[in-house]
Design a protein around this motif. Structure first.
Motif, PDB file in Angstrom:
ATOM      1  N   GLU A 131       0.934  -1.232   0.130  1.00  0.00           N
ATOM      2  CA  GLU A 131       0.047  -0.001  -0.085  1.00  0.00           C
ATOM      3  C   GLU A 131       0.689   1.295   0.000  1.00  0.00           C
ATOM      4  O   GLU A 131       0.627   2.391  -0.803  1.00  0.00           O
ATOM      5  CB  GLU A 131      -1.214   0.075   1.150  1.00  0.00           C
ATOM      6  CG  GLU A 131      -2.041  -1.198   1.191  1.00  0.00           C
ATOM      7  CD  GLU A 131      -2.961  -0.996   0.148  1.00  0.00           C
ATOM      8  OE1 GLU A 131      -3.076   0.090  -0.686  1.00  0.00           O
ATOM      9  OE2 GLU A 131      -3.830  -1.958   0.072  1.00  0.00           O
ATOM     10  N   SER A 142      -0.629  12.312  -0.322  1.00  0.00           N
ATOM     11  CA  SER A 142      -1.033  13.064   0.827  1.00  0.00           C
ATOM     12  C   SER A 142       0.307  12.681   1.851  1.00  0.00           C
ATOM     13  O   SER A 142       0.370  11.321   2.090  1.00  0.00           O
ATOM     14  CB  SER A 142      -2.368  12.608   1.480  1.00  0.00           C
ATOM     15  OG  SER A 142      -2.374  12.586   2.748  1.00  0.00           O
ATOM     16  N   LYS A 145      -1.129  10.889   4.849  1.00  0.00           N
ATOM     17  CA  LYS A 145      -1.171   9.569   4.580  1.00  0.00           C
ATOM     18  C   LYS A 145      -0.251   8.454   4.779  1.00  0.00           C
ATOM     19  O   LYS A 145      -0.219   7.614   5.438  1.00  0.00           O
ATOM     20  CB  LYS A 145      -2.143   9.130   3.339  1.00  0.00           C
ATOM     21  CG  LYS A 145      -3.606   9.345   3.274  1.00  0.00           C
ATOM     22  CD  LYS A 145      -4.276   8.878   1.877  1.00  0.00           C
ATOM     23  CE  LYS A 145      -5.706   9.072   1.744  1.00  0.00           C
ATOM     24  NZ  LYS A 145      -6.317   8.682   0.741  1.00  0.00           N
ATOM     25  N   THR A 172     -10.134  12.776   9.106  1.00  0.00           N
ATOM     26  CA  THR A 172     -10.784  12.205   7.837  1.00  0.00           C
ATOM     27  C   THR A 172      -9.917  11.199   7.402  1.00  0.00           C
ATOM     28  O   THR A 172     -10.237  10.303   6.603  1.00  0.00           O
ATOM     29  CB  THR A 172     -10.979  13.586   6.623  1.00  0.00           C
ATOM     30  OG1 THR A 172      -9.684  14.132   6.713  1.00  0.00           O
ATOM     31  CG2 THR A 172     -12.238  14.249   7.106  1.00  0.00           C
ATOM     32  N   VAL A 173      -8.540  11.407   7.569  1.00  0.00           N
ATOM     33  CA  VAL A 173      -7.848  10.259   7.111  1.00  0.00           C
ATOM     34  C   VAL A 173      -7.697   9.163   7.947  1.00  0.00           C
ATOM     35  O   VAL A 173      -7.787   8.157   7.124  1.00  0.00           O
ATOM     36  CB  VAL A 173      -6.252  10.920   7.479  1.00  0.00           C
ATOM     37  CG1 VAL A 173      -5.090   9.883   6.849  1.00  0.00           C
ATOM     38  CG2 VAL A 173      -5.934  12.289   6.513  1.00  0.00           C
ATOM     39  N   ARG A 175     -10.467   8.180   9.258  1.00  0.00           N
ATOM     40  CA  ARG A 175     -11.789   7.457   8.655  1.00  0.00           C
ATOM     41  C   ARG A 175     -11.626   6.898   7.212  1.00  0.00           C
ATOM     42  O   ARG A 175     -12.193   5.718   6.995  1.00  0.00           O
ATOM     43  CB  ARG A 175     -13.062   8.495   8.597  1.00  0.00           C
ATOM     44  CG  ARG A 175     -13.191   9.186   9.794  1.00  0.00           C
ATOM     45  CD  ARG A 175     -13.818   7.939  10.504  1.00  0.00           C
ATOM     46  NE  ARG A 175     -14.173   8.532  11.906  1.00  0.00           N
ATOM     47  CZ  ARG A 175     -14.764   7.975  12.982  1.00  0.00           C
ATOM     48  NH1 ARG A 175     -14.977   6.279  12.878  1.00  0.00           N
ATOM     49  NH2 ARG A 175     -15.183   8.490  14.182  1.00  0.00           N
ATOM     50  N   ASP A 176     -10.851   7.332   6.760  1.00  0.00           N
ATOM     51  CA  ASP A 176     -10.552   6.765   5.266  1.00  0.00           C
ATOM     52  C   ASP A 176      -9.947   5.370   5.426  1.00  0.00           C
ATOM     53  O   ASP A 176     -10.274   4.470   4.615  1.00  0.00           O
ATOM     54  CB  ASP A 176      -9.652   7.810   4.420  1.00  0.00           C
ATOM     55  CG  ASP A 176     -10.345   8.893   3.531  1.00  0.00           C
ATOM     56  OD1 ASP A 176     -11.606   8.723   3.619  1.00  0.00           O
ATOM     57  OD2 ASP A 176      -9.613   9.741   3.168  1.00  0.00           O
ATOM     58  N   PHE A 177      -8.737   5.409   6.302  1.00  0.00           N
ATOM     59  CA  PHE A 177      -7.993   4.051   6.558  1.00  0.00           C
ATOM     60  C   PHE A 177      -9.110   3.070   6.948  1.00  0.00           C
ATOM     61  O   PHE A 177      -8.946   1.792   6.642  1.00  0.00           O
ATOM     62  CB  PHE A 177      -7.071   4.318   7.571  1.00  0.00           C
ATOM     63  CG  PHE A 177      -5.783   5.006   7.154  1.00  0.00           C
ATOM     64  CD1 PHE A 177      -5.731   6.065   6.029  1.00  0.00           C
ATOM     65  CD2 PHE A 177      -4.576   4.437   7.641  1.00  0.00           C
ATOM     66  CE1 PHE A 177      -4.288   6.371   5.534  1.00  0.00           C
ATOM     67  CE2 PHE A 177      -3.321   4.692   7.311  1.00  0.00           C
ATOM     68  CZ  PHE A 177      -3.231   5.784   6.294  1.00  0.00           C
ATOM     69  N   GLU A 178     -10.183   3.592   7.695  1.00  0.00           N
ATOM     70  CA  GLU A 178     -10.982   2.658   8.376  1.00  0.00           C
ATOM     71  C   GLU A 178     -11.602   2.023   7.083  1.00  0.00           C
ATOM     72  O   GLU A 178     -12.233   0.776   6.944  1.00  0.00           O
ATOM     73  CB  GLU A 178     -11.791   3.410   9.345  1.00  0.00           C
ATOM     74  CG  GLU A 178     -12.875   2.166   9.865  1.00  0.00           C
ATOM     75  CD  GLU A 178     -14.162   3.167  10.803  1.00  0.00           C
ATOM     76  OE1 GLU A 178     -14.088   4.281  10.687  1.00  0.00           O
ATOM     77  OE2 GLU A 178     -14.517   2.556  11.592  1.00  0.00           O
ATOM     78  N   LYS A 179     -12.362   2.982   6.033  1.00  0.00           N
ATOM     79  CA  LYS A 179     -12.953   2.608   5.033  1.00  0.00           C
ATOM     80  C   LYS A 179     -12.454   1.599   4.141  1.00  0.00           C
ATOM     81  O   LYS A 179     -12.996   0.480   3.660  1.00  0.00           O
ATOM     82  CB  LYS A 179     -13.410   3.782   4.010  1.00  0.00           C
ATOM     83  CG  LYS A 179     -14.982   4.217   4.830  1.00  0.00           C
ATOM     84  CD  LYS A 179     -15.402   5.561   3.532  1.00  0.00           C
ATOM     85  CE  LYS A 179     -15.731   6.869   4.485  1.00  0.00           C
ATOM     86  NZ  LYS A 179     -15.255   8.061   3.847  1.00  0.00           N
ATOM     87  N   ASN A 180     -11.120   1.796   3.877  1.00  0.00           N
ATOM     88  CA  ASN A 180     -10.310   0.860   3.268  1.00  0.00           C
ATOM     89  C   ASN A 180     -10.012  -0.396   4.080  1.00  0.00           C
ATOM     90  O   ASN A 180      -9.453  -1.322   3.262  1.00  0.00           O
ATOM     91  CB  ASN A 180      -8.767   1.339   2.808  1.00  0.00           C
ATOM     92  CG  ASN A 180      -8.890   2.770   2.021  1.00  0.00           C
ATOM     93  OD1 ASN A 180      -9.908   2.925   1.433  1.00  0.00           O
ATOM     94  ND2 ASN A 180      -7.942   3.622   1.916  1.00  0.00           N
ATOM     95  N   TRP A 182      -8.003  -0.862   6.629  1.00  0.00           N
ATOM     96  CA  TRP A 182      -6.796  -0.896   6.932  1.00  0.00           C
ATOM     97  C   TRP A 182      -6.601  -0.676   8.488  1.00  0.00           C
ATOM     98  O   TRP A 182      -5.495  -1.287   9.035  1.00  0.00           O
ATOM     99  CB  TRP A 182      -5.919   0.149   6.529  1.00  0.00           C
ATOM    100  CG  TRP A 182      -5.779   0.406   4.883  1.00  0.00           C
ATOM    101  CD1 TRP A 182      -6.206  -0.592   4.089  1.00  0.00           C
ATOM    102  CD2 TRP A 182      -4.984   1.355   4.267  1.00  0.00           C
ATOM    103  NE1 TRP A 182      -5.931  -0.517   2.826  1.00  0.00           N
ATOM    104  CE2 TRP A 182      -5.378   0.853   2.956  1.00  0.00           C
ATOM    105  CE3 TRP A 182      -4.479   2.299   4.529  1.00  0.00           C
ATOM    106  CZ2 TRP A 182      -4.760   1.521   1.684  1.00  0.00           C
ATOM    107  CZ3 TRP A 182      -3.981   3.231   3.525  1.00  0.00           C
ATOM    108  CH2 TRP A 182      -3.954   2.819   1.739  1.00  0.00           C
TER     109      TRP A 182
END
Ligand code: ADP
Ligand code: ZN
Ligand code: ZN
Length: 742
Positions: A131, A142, A145, A172-173, A175-180, A182
């Protein structure tokens, strides 16, 4: 039959109940406190609630009331037990169900708990490297990230706060990791724990024979399933606290929890540390300075079983332990165990009621038991256990009484007797510390003779009369009035009048007499502010003053090893209160004050100055002889029908219009006389303070041996007031076995 059902037990919603019908087949099972299944909303939803009240009257059109579907069979919730306790309180002390519920569920409001979140990395190192390279391959990737990913590769869990705080990565970063997929985010309620956790372990202790005897007596009963109430009677320093701790250890070993009530004023750091040292994180405390949020957390932790021991003043009695095994009440004689607001419950009686409901034992401890408890111990209702000696083997201090009448006759007009001055000079010279205790309780305007000590009393009630405007003397129980005499009816002296001297006056005299001494004063004026009280005591303990002058505040629960002289400046002042407890309070105060002397290695002296050197409370306190005091006191209570010889119900009638209060009080007194001639009824008369903020107050006292008869009177009075529109603006309150006069 109908039941009022509450859906959610949080304080704001206690008022909001819904009425349901109790169907025939559930009449036997449904009680106050029962957890029931009910239809809700359009009738399709089924939810659970608690029955908080029952009645035969429908509040709305009976046809629209839905039936209770069943009684919930899950494990009995602690809420059920507390609601049942509320019902008991309402019946025994007189209040609405709502007031009782608010007492037993004392959470101010649900505060949003501080949430503690952690972020856990879910990728393997290999996946993570993949990743990361994908990320770095992007032209404008980013930075945030990249930083988070690299950090997580090194440490697989991170507190949320650290990421958004120190690392300055936007939420938000994460949260994005959570959505992925990770990371996983875990939220845990962070409970605020008031207990500091840096402790040394307690040293092992071998119990004394008397302590072992007390412990084994109670634990044997526990093992046999016999639940009792025990009175542990032992002087300060006789090892009562150690006994409590053994009993708690046993309770915890049985998988149960413990409540320890200690008067707030005695809830000192040293006492709490002993419990923490032994039981660590299982202990929590409650006090009146805690925020509603802190209290709420303590209750939640108790309910979840995270804590097993709650220590606190009166209100800690309602800690929601579902597996309660023991309730300990230290200093059980303290008047602060009786609530001064409605419902006016006594923590001792209420603890015994709760213990019965939950199968727990109750241990009451005191060096000077209340007359009520000692009488029950003598009659066998409580089990008496005695710790006769101080653990250290230290002898009790030498007590002497100084007769202030004789001082006056011999020309000493100072409020410090010659003997006290002599001992003070000696201690100042030896650099030992002195405590001077001003007994200010019950200073409400009695009249006494400085030449012979005679106090003017009510001929019917045998309590002091109080001085009111226009030189009128009045009894606060029965309303008897007489004029203040000009000369002493006993010796003819003209030195008769009210006694007025506060701590400030005493401080002045002490400074004049001993100008070199360093003096600290502790009373309500000097202890304003959050820790004022503790600061003064600490300063004194550190030796920053030679003399501490104060009111009852200084004699409770504090240990000063360098104090070798205690002077009680006017030992009898509290004897002259117009309350029938005055002899008992005086004995307790003097005994406690005397207990402050000589707690270190040096034996102490106690000097009690008084105008009534032959009063039994003072003589018994001098000899530290509780039983001698008790025998005299119980004889007085029996003669006068005061508790515990009889029970007493105070009915307080208030109104903005004096005429209305009067009319109502007379009507109630007539009603009681007519319907219950067996009750001894005193009054109506004016309350101690007859008018407060334009509200007039009248009192009636009822006495009877049988408490149930007084409950009947209470219910009848409440009904009468409710039914009679003429009394719509009158308020009526009840106080059973009152500790203070209204
Ligand atoms: P109380 O509660 O009656 O005032 P404590 O339990 O506080 O008495 O005991 C007084 C002192 O004696 C405390 O310092 C306590 O640690 C100590 N103590 C109590 N029991 C024992 C014992 N069996 N052996 C040694 N010291 C003890
Ligand atoms: Zn006199
Ligand atoms: Zn009277």
């Amino acid at each position: 039959m109908y039941g009022d059902v509450i859906i959610d037990i949080s304080l704001e919603k206690l008022d909001k109940t819904f009425q349901y019908e109790i169907p025939e087949h559930l009449r036997e099972t449904v009680q106050i406190g029962s957890r029931v299944v009910i239809p809700f909303g359009n009738g399709k939803r089924r939810i659970t609630g608690y029955v908080v009240d029952m009645s035969t009257e429908p509040k709305i059109d009976a046809g629209r009331i839905k039936p209770i579907l069943g009684v919930s069979k899950d494990s009995i919730a602690v809420e059920s037990q507390l609601i049942a306790l509320a019902a008991w309180i309402r019946r025994n002390y007189g209040c609405t169900m709502n007031q009782a519920l608010k007492t037993v569920i004392p959470i101010k409001k649900k505060e949003a708990g501080k949430e503690k979140k952690t972020v856990t990395f879910l990728l393997t190192q290999e996946q993570a490297r993949d990743e990361l390279s994908t990320l770095l391959a992007r032209k404008r990737h980013s930075q945030a990230k990249e930083k988070l990913l690299r950090t997580l590769m090194e440490r697989s869990t991170l507190p949320w706060e650290d990421i958004t705080g120190k690392m300055q990565i936007p939420a938000t970063v994460i949260r994005d990791f959570e959505k992925n997929g990770w990371v996983r985010i875990d939220a845990e309620r962070a409970y605020r724990n008031p207990v500091p956790m840096t402790l040394e372990k307690e040293r092992p202790i071998v119990l004394s024979p008397a302590q072992s005897e007390a412990v084994s007596r109670i634990t044997q009963d526990m093992e046999a399933g016999r639940l009792g109430t025990y009175l542990l009677y032992g002087v300060t320093g006789s090892g009562k606290t150690q006994v409590y701790m053994e009993l708690i250890a046993k309770t915890l070993a049985d998988g149960k929890s413990a409540i320890v009530l200690i008067p707030e004023i005695a809830l000192t750091y040293q006492t709490l540390m002993r419990f923490y040292q032994r039981f660590g994180k299982q202990v929590s405390i409650m006090n009146s300075r805690m925020s509603p949020g802190e209290r709420f957390d303590q209750y939640e932790r108790a309910k979840k079983g995270d804590i097993r021991i709650m220590i606190g003043p009166r209100s800690a009695l309602f800690t929601p332990f579902s597996d309660l095994g023991i309730i300990i009440i230290d200093e059980e004689h303290e008047p602060s165990y009786k609530s001064e607001t409605v419902p006016r419950y006594h923590a001792r009686e209420t603890a015994i009621a709760r213990a019965k409901m939950q199968g727990a034992s109750v241990v009451l401890g005191s060096a000077t038991p209340s007359v009520e408890s000692f009488a029950k111990a003598k009659s066998g209702e409580y089990t008496l256990l005695t710790l006769p000696d101080r653990i250290s083997g230290r002898t009790l201090p030498t007590c002497e009484i100084v007769d202030l009448r004789a001082e006056l006759r011999q020309g000493n007009r100072s409020i410090l007797s010659r003997r006290l001055q002599e001992l003070m000079a000696d201690r100042l010279q030896k650099k030992e510390q002195i405590m001077l205790f001003v007994n200010r309780r019950g200073l409400a305007g009695f009249v006494s003779c400085r030449a012979c000590g005679h106090v003017i009393k009510c001929p019917h009630c045998d309590v002091s009369l109080s001085l009111h405007r226009g030189d009128v003397l009045r009894c606060h129980y029965c309303g008897y009035e007489t004029r203040k005499p000009v000369v002493c009816p006993s010796c003819g002296s003209k030195y008769i009048g009210g006694f007025k001297a506060g701590t400030q006056k005493f401080e002045e005299v002490v400074r004049q007499t001993f100008p070199m001494a360093r003096v600290l004063r502790m009373d309500t004026d000097t202890t304003r502010g959050k820790n004022g009280h503790q600061e003064i005591l600490d300063a004194f303990r550190r030796g920053q003053a030679d003399i501490l002058i104060g009111t009852q505040m200084i004699v409770k629960g504090h240990d000063f090893p360098n104090v070798t002289l205690v002077g009680v400046l006017a030992a009898d002042l509290s004897l002259n209160s117009s309350d029938f407890h005055s002899g008992e309070r005086t004995f307790q105060l003097l005994t406690q004050a005397a207990g402050r002397a000589g707690r270190g290695d040096i034996p102490g002296n106690v000097v009690m100055q008084t105008y009534q050197p032959t009063h039994y409370s003072i003589l018994a306190a001098k000899d530290q002889d509780y039983e001698a005091f008790y025998e005299e006191e119980i004889a007085y209570r029996e003669l006068m029908d005061y508790p515990p010889a009889a029970h007493m119900l105070l009915i307080l009638i208030t109104s903005e219009k004096e005429e209305e209060a009067d009319r109502c009080a007379k009507a109630l007194a007539d009603l009681i006389e007519e319907k219950a001639p067996q009750i001894r009824c005193l009054g109506p008369s004016d309350a101690v303070v007859a008018k407060v903020r334009d509200i007039y107050k009248k009192v009636i006292y009822c006495k009877h041996k049988d408490y149930e008869q007084l409950i009947e009177i209470k219910d009848r009075v409440a009904q009468t007031i409710q039914a009679d529109a003429g009394f719509a603006k009158v308020m009526v309150w009840f106080d059973f076995d009152p500790m203070n006069q209204a």
